[in-house]
Design a protein around this motif. Sequence first.
Motif, mmCIF file in Angstrom:
data_model
loop_
_atom_site.group_PDB
_atom_site.id
_atom_site.type_symbol
_atom_site.label_atom_id
_atom_site.label_comp_id
_atom_site.label_asym_id
_atom_site.label_seq_id
_atom_site.Cartn_x
_atom_site.Cartn_y
_atom_site.Cartn_z
ATOM 1 N N ALA A 284 0.834 -1.204 0.000
ATOM 2 C CA ALA A 284 0.000 0.000 0.000
ATOM 3 C C ALA A 284 0.872 1.258 0.000
ATOM 4 N N GLU A 285 1.939 1.217 0.764
ATOM 5 C CA GLU A 285 2.824 2.381 0.862
ATOM 6 C C GLU A 285 3.469 2.696 -0.488
ATOM 7 N N ASN A 286 3.857 1.613 -1.185
ATOM 8 C CA ASN A 286 4.383 1.744 -2.548
ATOM 9 C C ASN A 286 5.614 2.656 -2.655
ATOM 10 N N ARG B 287 8.847 -0.917 -6.393
ATOM 11 C CA ARG B 287 8.342 -0.370 -5.124
ATOM 12 C C ARG B 287 7.153 -1.166 -4.626
ATOM 13 N N GLY B 288 7.149 -1.413 -3.327
ATOM 14 C CA GLY B 288 6.004 -2.077 -2.711
ATOM 15 C C GLY B 288 6.064 -3.596 -2.737
ATOM 16 N N GLU C 105 9.195 -5.373 9.898
ATOM 17 C CA GLU C 105 8.703 -4.503 10.974
ATOM 18 C C GLU C 105 9.635 -3.309 11.172
ATOM 19 N N ALA C 106 10.941 -3.563 11.031
ATOM 20 C CA ALA C 106 11.902 -2.464 11.145
ATOM 21 C C ALA C 106 11.743 -1.473 9.986
ATOM 22 N N ILE C 107 11.412 -1.983 8.819
ATOM 23 C CA ILE C 107 11.146 -1.087 7.681
ATOM 24 C C ILE C 107 9.922 -0.215 8.004
ATOM 25 N N ASN C 108 8.978 -0.814 8.720
ATOM 26 C CA ASN C 108 7.802 -0.092 9.215
ATOM 27 C C ASN C 108 7.014 0.645 8.135
ATOM 28 N N PRO C 109 6.543 -0.088 7.130
ATOM 29 C CA PRO C 109 5.775 0.574 6.062
ATOM 30 C C PRO C 109 4.441 1.106 6.578
#
Length: 323
Positions: free
Chosen positions: A107-109, A169-170, A303-307
């Motif tokens: 979704a963040e893409n 991306r995404g 989780e660390a990427i935290n999108p």
Amino acid sequence: MSKNKHLPEDREALINGATYPESKKTQQAAEKATTYAASVTAPETVVVDKPPPKPNYPLYRVQPGERISLSDIDPNTSEHYRKKKEVMVELEKHRQRIRKLQERLYAENQRSLLIVLQAMDTGGKDGTIKHVFREVNPQGCQVWSFKIPSDEEASHDFLWRYHHRVPQRGMITIFNRAHYEDVLVVRVHDLVKEDVWQQRYHIINEFEQMLTLSNITVIKFFLHISKDEQKRRLESRLENPDKQWKFSKNDIKERRLWDEYQQAFEDAISNCSTAYAPWYVVPANKKWYRNLVVARTIADTLEAINPQYPNGEKGLKNIVIPD
Ligand code: ATP
Ligand code: MG
């Protein structure tokens, strides 16, 4: 290095790696992005509040500059877990975490994840993909397998076919075998001269840094099995009619080169485990433990990427859907 009579001195300095022609600002910008990436690829420092996490995956991550010896790493270990039943609930929890985080990434893409899987034959790359990604929406996840290069692939630089397949991306992209084949099978079978494969470690590190700076997080797993375990798995492929399709007589030839491959893996992993694109050596004799380690590492890295879900358009509150 000896002086090269054919080159002006400033060119020679460049070639010897004495200096890059970039401005300080350019270097600082790249350094900043690399440092950020390095925090994501040590996810336990970002997402785990009480140490030490189990399985203790920082244990399996190869530190930059560390020289590993595969014979010192026990492929049979499974920490305190003794059987498959004991990890089933935990594995499912990580699958669900991957599912939800992947949805946010999509979704963040903006960013993406590249997962590299390498192993000896029968090491379990296919099984890992099947068991770890079971819950993921296929639309947000791609798997690419790299076999003997086609004529077209072989007529380009060695990274060409891999670069073409890195995630948009995404996306989460899994490389089932990857650019490391070009310092593994290629080295073991003398497909190029030593000075060609030697320089590839450097090229790979720069390639992976370039991906990192393009918002692609890169993590790499070596599924570490013992020679005995490979024998058992090959025998089981031979005995089981449903598995015979996986068996190739070539596997026997490759098995004879076990030591050469282990050496090539040690060099590849030691030369190319960087803070921004680390290698994990996963004990993989027990398939269920291997799946747990890989699933948890991926879930924590995501989780660390935290999108984040993007904000909806402005003024949605006032919208009424017409009949
Ligand atoms: P796997 O064994 O990974 O499950 P597979 O059995 O489906 O794969 P194979 O044809 O056995 O398919 O494996 C692909 C082969 O291609 C491997 O032997 C691998 O080393 C080889 N290969 C991959 N990349 C290269 C490369 N760049 N140059 C030469 N050989 C390569
Ligand atoms: Mg094979």
